[in-house]
Design an enzyme around this catalytic site. Structure first.
Site, mmCIF file in Angstrom:
data_model
loop_
_atom_site.group_PDB
_atom_site.id
_atom_site.type_symbol
_atom_site.label_atom_id
_atom_site.label_comp_id
_atom_site.label_asym_id
_atom_site.label_seq_id
_atom_site.Cartn_x
_atom_site.Cartn_y
_atom_site.Cartn_z
ATOM 1 C CG ASP A 49 -13.951 -10.788 -7.861
ATOM 2 O OD1 ASP A 49 -15.079 -10.662 -7.683
ATOM 3 O OD2 ASP A 49 -13.762 -9.374 -8.258
ATOM 4 C CE1 TYR A 54 -13.925 -3.420 -9.282
ATOM 5 C CE2 TYR A 54 -12.918 -5.789 -9.149
ATOM 6 C CZ TYR A 54 -13.824 -4.945 -8.634
ATOM 7 O OH TYR A 54 -14.786 -4.838 -7.608
ATOM 8 C CE LYS A 83 -17.074 -8.422 -9.049
ATOM 9 N NZ LYS A 83 -15.961 -7.753 -8.989
ATOM 10 C CG HIS A 116 -19.347 -4.469 -11.188
ATOM 11 N ND1 HIS A 116 -18.522 -3.538 -11.384
ATOM 12 C CD2 HIS A 116 -19.329 -4.248 -9.587
ATOM 13 C CE1 HIS A 116 -17.233 -3.614 -10.951
ATOM 14 N NE2 HIS A 116 -18.551 -4.112 -9.083
HETATM 15 P P1 NAD Z 1 -11.205 -5.388 1.676
HETATM 16 O O1 NAD Z 1 -12.345 -5.521 2.642
HETATM 17 O O2 NAD Z 1 -10.877 -6.254 0.937
HETATM 18 O O3 NAD Z 1 -9.681 -4.120 2.320
HETATM 19 C C1 NAD Z 1 -8.794 -4.447 1.797
HETATM 20 C C2 NAD Z 1 -7.755 -3.513 2.260
HETATM 21 O O4 NAD Z 1 -7.444 -3.968 3.767
HETATM 22 C C3 NAD Z 1 -6.647 -2.983 1.760
HETATM 23 O O5 NAD Z 1 -6.529 -1.534 1.866
HETATM 24 C C4 NAD Z 1 -5.159 -3.270 2.136
HETATM 25 O O6 NAD Z 1 -4.502 -3.269 2.062
HETATM 26 C C5 NAD Z 1 -6.430 -4.190 3.790
HETATM 27 N N1 NAD Z 1 -5.638 -5.407 3.800
HETATM 28 C C6 NAD Z 1 -5.763 -6.385 3.106
HETATM 29 N N2 NAD Z 1 -5.724 -7.573 4.201
HETATM 30 C C7 NAD Z 1 -4.472 -7.291 5.461
HETATM 31 C C8 NAD Z 1 -4.467 -7.357 6.319
HETATM 32 N N3 NAD Z 1 -4.278 -9.015 6.687
HETATM 33 N N4 NAD Z 1 -3.647 -6.483 6.884
HETATM 34 C C9 NAD Z 1 -4.007 -5.349 7.025
HETATM 35 N N5 NAD Z 1 -4.780 -5.096 6.063
HETATM 36 C C10 NAD Z 1 -5.183 -5.503 5.148
HETATM 37 O O7 NAD Z 1 -11.890 -3.832 0.776
HETATM 38 P P2 NAD Z 1 -12.369 -4.427 -1.206
HETATM 39 O O8 NAD Z 1 -10.667 -4.086 -2.144
HETATM 40 O O9 NAD Z 1 -13.035 -2.729 -1.329
HETATM 41 O O10 NAD Z 1 -12.849 -5.626 -1.703
HETATM 42 C C11 NAD Z 1 -12.247 -6.774 -1.678
HETATM 43 C C12 NAD Z 1 -13.117 -6.891 -2.967
HETATM 44 O O11 NAD Z 1 -13.987 -7.345 -3.504
HETATM 45 C C13 NAD Z 1 -12.227 -6.392 -4.315
HETATM 46 O O12 NAD Z 1 -10.538 -6.367 -4.179
HETATM 47 C C14 NAD Z 1 -13.185 -6.956 -5.717
HETATM 48 O O13 NAD Z 1 -13.101 -7.900 -6.004
HETATM 49 C C15 NAD Z 1 -14.709 -6.835 -4.583
HETATM 50 N N6 NAD Z 1 -15.329 -5.953 -4.512
HETATM 51 C C16 NAD Z 1 -16.107 -5.743 -5.443
HETATM 52 C C17 NAD Z 1 -17.401 -5.161 -5.626
HETATM 53 C C18 NAD Z 1 -18.826 -4.946 -6.384
HETATM 54 O O14 NAD Z 1 -19.643 -3.832 -6.461
HETATM 55 N N7 NAD Z 1 -19.175 -6.292 -6.940
HETATM 56 C C19 NAD Z 1 -16.798 -3.795 -4.662
HETATM 57 C C20 NAD Z 1 -15.529 -3.556 -4.146
HETATM 58 C C21 NAD Z 1 -14.819 -4.662 -4.209
#
Ligand code: NAD
Length: 280
Positions: A49, A54, A83, A116
């Site tokens: 994704d 980004y 997106k 988005h």
């Molecule tokens: P997330 O909730 O996936 O959290 C990511 C964080 O958690 C990172 O700092 C990572 O180091 C940590 N982490 C991941 N796995 C872990 C584990 N097993 N143990 C400990 N820490 C861990 O946050 P995100 O990146 O904001 O969301 C995931 C994805 O969603 C994004 O990468 C993006 O692709 C998507 N997203 C979309 C929108 C939107 O508006 N559509 C907005 C934000 C994110």
């Protein structure tokens, strides 16, 4: 039942989308990004994704090419999402933005393209562009992101094709029950972004207790909770051991009681912007 990392949900148009994918928000172009995407593919992930905003589509594309070459997988085995950003919402502007994303990714089609954010007065025209691209076969499935029920209702008034996906913020502090129920009624698959609440749940005592009981990490418990509720989820990590950890969620099942305990953590608390009140 979802039993492997390659298992898919079938969208309303028959397209199959993996339940679990890798998110790459806030990962800059460079070796960290390339290695993350390649290691995800190597370890069995089939869904990535990204988004125009980004600013890492070129790196994602390069990693996809290399990942496919190294594993011998065909392109069709991967599910790639991008997106359209707010500044590019509009019929012509969205068509152009799509081409830019596709070129950066180095692909000849996308599996999923999302609006988005629901910028008022703009998302209907952008949706027509997505419909055009979908009919032309350039996108296998089209959807939206950050749409509340009222945005979906407005879109459905003029849409010829229903969105197949709504990707929204969702984690144990923001369970989105009403929105999920509405999407279910409409056959719109819900996909969770920031499923791990961007790292803010790892010291939660309820999750800690559940994790200890199953011999799993809190991240694994949350991801499993999403999957057991039929929610597609895309946790982000760039570290190989966490990419593996986040996908090792197919050897246990949360009881209904533990699922309910996690649901009860809801506080309607967002880590991201409010789709009803954003200024970008
Ligand atoms: P997330 O909730 O996936 O959290 C990511 C964080 O958690 C990172 O700092 C990572 O180091 C940590 N982490 C991941 N796995 C872990 C584990 N097993 N143990 C400990 N820490 C861990 O946050 P995100 O990146 O904001 O969301 C995931 C994805 O969603 C994004 O990468 C993006 O692709 C998507 N997203 C979309 C929108 C939107 O508006 N559509 C907005 C934000 C994110």
């Amino acid at each position: 039942m979802i039993t492997t990392l390659q298992d898919t949900t079938t969208l309303t148009n028959g397209v199959k989308m993996p339940w679990l994918g890798l998110g790459v928000f806030l990962v800059e172009e460079g070796p960290e990004l390339i290695n993350a995407v390649k290691s995800a593919i190597k370890h069995g992930y089939r869904s990535i994704d990204t988004a125009a905003i980004y600013e890492n589509e070129a790196g994602v594309g390069q990693a996809i090419q290399e990942g496919l070459a190294e594993t011998g997988l065909p392109r069709e085995e991967l599910f790639v999402t991008s997106k359209v950003w707010n500044a590019d919402l509009g019929y012509e502007a969205t068509l152009a933005a799509f081409e830019t994303s596709l070129n950066k990714l180095g692909l000849d089609y996308l599996d999923l393209y999302l609006i988005h954010w629901p910028v008022e007065g703009k998302y209907q025209d952008a949706w027509r562009a997505l419909e055009t691209l979908y009919k032309a076969g350039k996108i296998k499935a089209i959807g939206v992101s950050n749409f509340q029920i009222h945005h979906l209702k407005t879109l459905l008034e003029t849409a010829e094709i229903k969105p197949m996906i709504n990707q929204v913020e969702r984690h144990p502090r923001l369970t989105q029950e009403e929105l999920i129920a509405f999407c279910r009624e409409q056959d719109i698959q819900v996909e969770a972004w920031s499923p791990l609440m961007q790292g803010q749940l790892f010291d939660n005592p309820v999750l800690h207790e559940i994790a200890t009981k199953y011999g799993k990490s809190i991240a694994q418990i949350i991801i499993r909770w999403d999957l057991q509720q039929g929610i597609v989820t895309i946790p982000k990590s760039t570290k190989e051991h966490r990419i593996i950890e986040n996908s090792s969620v197919f050897d246990f099942t949360l009881t209904a009681e533990d699922m309910a305990k996690i649901d009860q953590l809801n506080q309607n608390h967002r880590v991201g912007p409010d789709p009803d009140n954003f200024d970008f």
